[in-house]
Design a protein around this motif. Structure first.
Motif, PDB file in Angstrom:
ATOM      1  N   PRO A  41      11.689 -40.227  80.889  1.00  0.00           N
ATOM      2  CA  PRO A  41      12.439 -40.903  81.944  1.00  0.00           C
ATOM      3  C   PRO A  41      11.793 -42.256  82.201  1.00  0.00           C
ATOM      4  O   PRO A  41      10.569 -42.348  82.277  1.00  0.00           O
ATOM      5  CB  PRO A  41      12.266 -39.977  83.144  1.00  0.00           C
ATOM      6  CG  PRO A  41      11.025 -39.174  82.856  1.00  0.00           C
ATOM      7  CD  PRO A  41      10.953 -39.049  81.372  1.00  0.00           C
ATOM      8  N   ALA A  50      12.418 -45.225  84.862  1.00  0.00           N
ATOM      9  CA  ALA A  50      13.149 -45.843  85.969  1.00  0.00           C
ATOM     10  C   ALA A  50      13.119 -47.355  85.794  1.00  0.00           C
ATOM     11  O   ALA A  50      12.133 -47.903  85.311  1.00  0.00           O
ATOM     12  CB  ALA A  50      12.485 -45.459  87.287  1.00  0.00           C
ATOM     13  N   ASN A 100      15.175 -37.351  86.295  1.00  0.00           N
ATOM     14  CA  ASN A 100      13.792 -37.438  86.781  1.00  0.00           C
ATOM     15  C   ASN A 100      13.734 -38.210  88.087  1.00  0.00           C
ATOM     16  O   ASN A 100      14.348 -39.268  88.232  1.00  0.00           O
ATOM     17  CB  ASN A 100      12.946 -38.151  85.712  1.00  0.00           C
ATOM     18  CG  ASN A 100      11.528 -38.441  86.165  1.00  0.00           C
ATOM     19  OD1 ASN A 100      11.259 -39.445  86.817  1.00  0.00           O
ATOM     20  ND2 ASN A 100      10.608 -37.568  85.818  1.00  0.00           N
ATOM     21  N   PHE A 133      11.016 -39.439  91.542  1.00  0.00           N
ATOM     22  CA  PHE A 133       9.658 -39.593  92.059  1.00  0.00           C
ATOM     23  C   PHE A 133       9.556 -38.802  93.358  1.00  0.00           C
ATOM     24  O   PHE A 133      10.387 -38.967  94.250  1.00  0.00           O
ATOM     25  CB  PHE A 133       9.366 -41.065  92.393  1.00  0.00           C
ATOM     26  CG  PHE A 133       9.395 -41.989  91.201  1.00  0.00           C
ATOM     27  CD1 PHE A 133       8.766 -41.645  90.013  1.00  0.00           C
ATOM     28  CD2 PHE A 133      10.035 -43.225  91.278  1.00  0.00           C
ATOM     29  CE1 PHE A 133       8.776 -42.502  88.926  1.00  0.00           C
ATOM     30  CE2 PHE A 133      10.048 -44.087  90.191  1.00  0.00           C
ATOM     31  CZ  PHE A 133       9.423 -43.727  89.016  1.00  0.00           C
ATOM     32  N   GLN A 172       0.589 -36.056  80.898  1.00  0.00           N
ATOM     33  CA  GLN A 172       0.582 -37.518  80.773  1.00  0.00           C
ATOM     34  C   GLN A 172      -0.842 -38.016  80.518  1.00  0.00           C
ATOM     35  O   GLN A 172      -1.673 -38.083  81.426  1.00  0.00           O
ATOM     36  CB  GLN A 172       1.160 -38.150  82.034  1.00  0.00           C
ATOM     37  CG  GLN A 172       1.494 -39.622  81.858  1.00  0.00           C
ATOM     38  CD  GLN A 172       1.826 -40.300  83.180  1.00  0.00           C
ATOM     39  OE1 GLN A 172       1.211 -40.004  84.199  1.00  0.00           O
ATOM     40  NE2 GLN A 172       2.773 -41.219  83.154  1.00  0.00           N
ATOM     41  N   GLY A 219       2.580 -45.253  79.096  1.00  0.00           N
ATOM     42  CA  GLY A 219       3.118 -46.415  79.789  1.00  0.00           C
ATOM     43  C   GLY A 219       3.688 -46.028  81.138  1.00  0.00           C
ATOM     44  O   GLY A 219       4.018 -44.875  81.371  1.00  0.00           O
ATOM     45  N   GLY A 260       1.413 -42.710  74.225  1.00  0.00           N
ATOM     46  CA  GLY A 260       1.043 -43.346  72.962  1.00  0.00           C
ATOM     47  C   GLY A 260       1.682 -42.736  71.727  1.00  0.00           C
ATOM     48  O   GLY A 260       1.308 -43.099  70.613  1.00  0.00           O
ATOM     49  N   GLN A 305       6.889 -36.146  74.824  1.00  0.00           N
ATOM     50  CA  GLN A 305       7.701 -37.007  75.703  1.00  0.00           C
ATOM     51  C   GLN A 305       7.346 -38.451  75.334  1.00  0.00           C
ATOM     52  O   GLN A 305       6.195 -38.862  75.470  1.00  0.00           O
ATOM     53  CB  GLN A 305       7.390 -36.711  77.166  1.00  0.00           C
ATOM     54  CG  GLN A 305       8.237 -37.544  78.125  1.00  0.00           C
ATOM     55  CD  GLN A 305       8.329 -36.933  79.512  1.00  0.00           C
ATOM     56  OE1 GLN A 305       8.913 -35.874  79.694  1.00  0.00           O
ATOM     57  NE2 GLN A 305       7.745 -37.588  80.486  1.00  0.00           N
ATOM     58  N   GLY A 364       8.080 -42.562  75.562  1.00  0.00           N
ATOM     59  CA  GLY A 364       8.693 -43.607  76.384  1.00  0.00           C
ATOM     60  C   GLY A 364       8.806 -44.935  75.671  1.00  0.00           C
ATOM     61  O   GLY A 364       9.897 -45.372  75.276  1.00  0.00           O
ATOM     62  N   THR A 365       7.659 -45.589  75.472  1.00  0.00           N
ATOM     63  CA  THR A 365       7.639 -46.964  74.975  1.00  0.00           C
ATOM     64  C   THR A 365       8.416 -47.151  73.668  1.00  0.00           C
ATOM     65  O   THR A 365       9.130 -48.146  73.514  1.00  0.00           O
ATOM     66  CB  THR A 365       6.173 -47.418  74.810  1.00  0.00           C
ATOM     67  OG1 THR A 365       5.502 -47.171  76.049  1.00  0.00           O
ATOM     68  CG2 THR A 365       6.075 -48.887  74.484  1.00  0.00           C
TER      69      THR A 365
HETATM   70  C1  FMN Z   1       9.024 -48.522  81.404  1.00  0.00           C
HETATM   71  C2  FMN Z   1       8.546 -47.143  81.767  1.00  0.00           C
HETATM   72  C3  FMN Z   1       9.062 -46.533  82.902  1.00  0.00           C
HETATM   73  C4  FMN Z   1       8.651 -45.235  83.237  1.00  0.00           C
HETATM   74  N1  FMN Z   1       9.234 -44.617  84.315  1.00  0.00           N
HETATM   75  C5  FMN Z   1       8.973 -43.294  84.551  1.00  0.00           C
HETATM   76  C6  FMN Z   1       9.710 -42.578  85.509  1.00  0.00           C
HETATM   77  O1  FMN Z   1      10.635 -43.102  86.150  1.00  0.00           O
HETATM   78  N2  FMN Z   1       9.387 -41.281  85.718  1.00  0.00           N
HETATM   79  C7  FMN Z   1       8.400 -40.640  85.009  1.00  0.00           C
HETATM   80  O2  FMN Z   1       8.154 -39.450  85.225  1.00  0.00           O
HETATM   81  N3  FMN Z   1       7.697 -41.302  84.078  1.00  0.00           N
HETATM   82  C8  FMN Z   1       7.969 -42.599  83.820  1.00  0.00           C
HETATM   83  N4  FMN Z   1       7.284 -43.265  82.829  1.00  0.00           N
HETATM   84  C9  FMN Z   1       6.221 -42.538  82.090  1.00  0.00           C
HETATM   85  C10 FMN Z   1       6.817 -41.678  80.991  1.00  0.00           C
HETATM   86  O3  FMN Z   1       7.386 -40.505  81.538  1.00  0.00           O
HETATM   87  C11 FMN Z   1       5.781 -41.211  79.958  1.00  0.00           C
HETATM   88  O4  FMN Z   1       4.690 -40.596  80.587  1.00  0.00           O
HETATM   89  C12 FMN Z   1       5.270 -42.348  79.106  1.00  0.00           C
HETATM   90  O5  FMN Z   1       6.304 -43.205  78.734  1.00  0.00           O
HETATM   91  C13 FMN Z   1       4.611 -41.794  77.844  1.00  0.00           C
HETATM   92  O6  FMN Z   1       3.850 -42.786  77.217  1.00  0.00           O
HETATM   93  P1  FMN Z   1       4.426 -43.821  76.137  1.00  0.00           P
HETATM   94  O7  FMN Z   1       5.184 -44.835  76.918  1.00  0.00           O
HETATM   95  O8  FMN Z   1       3.219 -44.365  75.510  1.00  0.00           O
HETATM   96  O9  FMN Z   1       5.315 -43.062  75.193  1.00  0.00           O
HETATM   97  C14 FMN Z   1       7.668 -44.561  82.455  1.00  0.00           C
HETATM   98  C15 FMN Z   1       7.148 -45.198  81.329  1.00  0.00           C
HETATM   99  C16 FMN Z   1       7.578 -46.468  80.974  1.00  0.00           C
HETATM  100  C17 FMN Z   1       7.029 -47.104  79.730  1.00  0.00           C
END
Ligand code: FMN
Length: 344
Positions: A20, A22, A71, A73, A175, A180, A216, A235, A237-238
């Motif tokens: 997720p 946001a 998702n 907060f 996490q 990120g 990562g 999971q 994200g980036t």
């Molecule tokens: C731009 C961005 C926004 C994020 N927003 C949320 C969010 O709204 N809720 C949440 O649980 N995690 C959020 N995360 C964290 C991600 O759930 C996750 O832990 C993370 O992206 C994993 O690491 P990675 O970015 O290296 O893949 C966000 C991450 C990024 C990069």
């Protein structure tokens, strides 16, 4: 017989959850496309109004019949520290002046937002609900369970993972410190920084519910490693943020795709809560002032005018460039290509 996470979510492969995020980077078409490719798309709804959340859920449902997640907060208690608020306004005003922004930093938050969003989640009977920054009341857990909603909590330490298991979560997003965005930490005011593989290792040894590795992971190698350690899914994200279909601004994407390895840092400057992103001028200049800034969500609201302006003008020096430690190794793939990579 106990079903695996993959079976419970009816996924064709080892579970890949699109994290997720946001902030409006992943529209419903994006989320549905991830689901159609065999992953679990997530609506990062933390900042959405209840109306937009309902619309987005309905749009995703129109585009896919597969499971997806919403998702939110968990709200944290707000401490109105006037000294810090005034200090932060003073700092921000200087940037407003430099950039020719006539509006002043604005303090706002809606104490009822989470309750209203949560109500939409229940009414829309979403298949999966995930959350960060805290935990849910027993009443809310029960309400989700009675609708058959699968619940994923976010942990940044073994203690948080054990706590979430005890609360009745169905899975844990582990996490790691590489991740990120905002840290999901919530116990005793601490912000543990455990590397993802250590965290997964510890959690898998001690909890009895599925663990998702987050932080990562950008390619098949990361997914294999997670699997080897006993994670039930990943999971990511980036790597999704830089996909061709993402709505991240071109400047933000470019920054993520061209910054070298090691260019992300943890900062409280933008929101008052620890988060990882590519370091820029705003983060550098506010680094020595972190302890003078108000907590989340106050600082987040105060920087909003500046961030909005920066987004419109493509000024990455004043944008929160949330990203994980995968920066330096990212490729701009389509959702299809990324899913192929992560599931090979
Ligand atoms: C731009 C961005 C926004 C994020 N927003 C949320 C969010 O709204 N809720 C949440 O649980 N995690 C959020 N995360 C964290 C991600 O759930 C996750 O832990 C993370 O992206 C994993 O690491 P990675 O970015 O290296 O893949 C966000 C991450 C990024 C990069």
């Amino acid at each position: 017989m106990k079903l695996s996470l993959q079976e419970r979510l009816k996924l064709p492969f080892f579970p890949v959850i699109q994290a997720p995020m946001a902030g409006g980077f992943t529209p419903p078409s994006f989320i549905a496309a991830v689901c159609e490719e065999g992953g679990l798309g997530s609506i990062g709804a933390g900042y959405l109004s209840p109306e937009s959340l309902r619309e987005q859920i309905r749009e995703v449902k129109k585009l896919t019949s597969k499971a997806f997640a919403v998702n939110l907060f968990i709200p944290t208690p707000v401490t109105l520290d006037q000294t810090k608020i005034e200090e932060s306004k003073k700092i921000l005003l200087k940037y407003h002046q430099e950039l020719g922004i006539s509006a002043e930093p604005k303090l706002f938050w809606d104490e009822q937002l989470f309750e209203k969003q949560f109500q939409v989640v229940l009414e829309e009977k979403v298949p999966v609900f995930s959350f960060a920054f805290g935990f849910l009341s027993a009443e809310k857990m029960q309400a989700l369970k009675s609708q058959g909603i699968f619940i994923i909590g976010t942990a940044t330490s073994l203690e948080e993972g054990l706590f979430l298991e005890q609360q009745g979560c169905d899975a844990i997003a582990a996490q790691g410190s590489e991740a990120g965005g905002h840290r999901g930490s919530f116990l005793d005011g601490k912000f543990p920084l455990v590397r993802v593989w250590d965290l997964v290792d510890e959690l898998v040894d001690h909890v009895h519910i599925p663990v998702l590795a987050a932080g990562g992971i950008i390619n098949a190698e990361g997914v294999h490693k997670a699997r080897q350690l006993g994670a039930s899914g990943v999971q990511v994200g980036t790597a999704f943020l830089v996909c061709k279909e993402s709505s991240a601004s071109p400047e933000f994407k470019k920054k993520l795709l061209t910054s070298p390895e090691g260019s992300t840092v943890l900062t409280k400057s933008f929101s008052g809560r620890w988060a990882r992103g590519v370091e820029n001028r705003f983060m550098k200049e506010l680094e020595p002032l972190q302890e003078h800034l108000p907590d989340y969500p106050l600082q987040n609201s105060l920087t909003q005018v500046l961030r909005k302006h920066a987004l419109e003008k493509g000024q990455t020096d004043f944008l929160s460039l949330w990203a994980g430690e995968g920066v330096g190794h990212l490729q701009e793939l389509s959702i299809h290509e990324l899913m192929q990579e992560l599931t090979k």
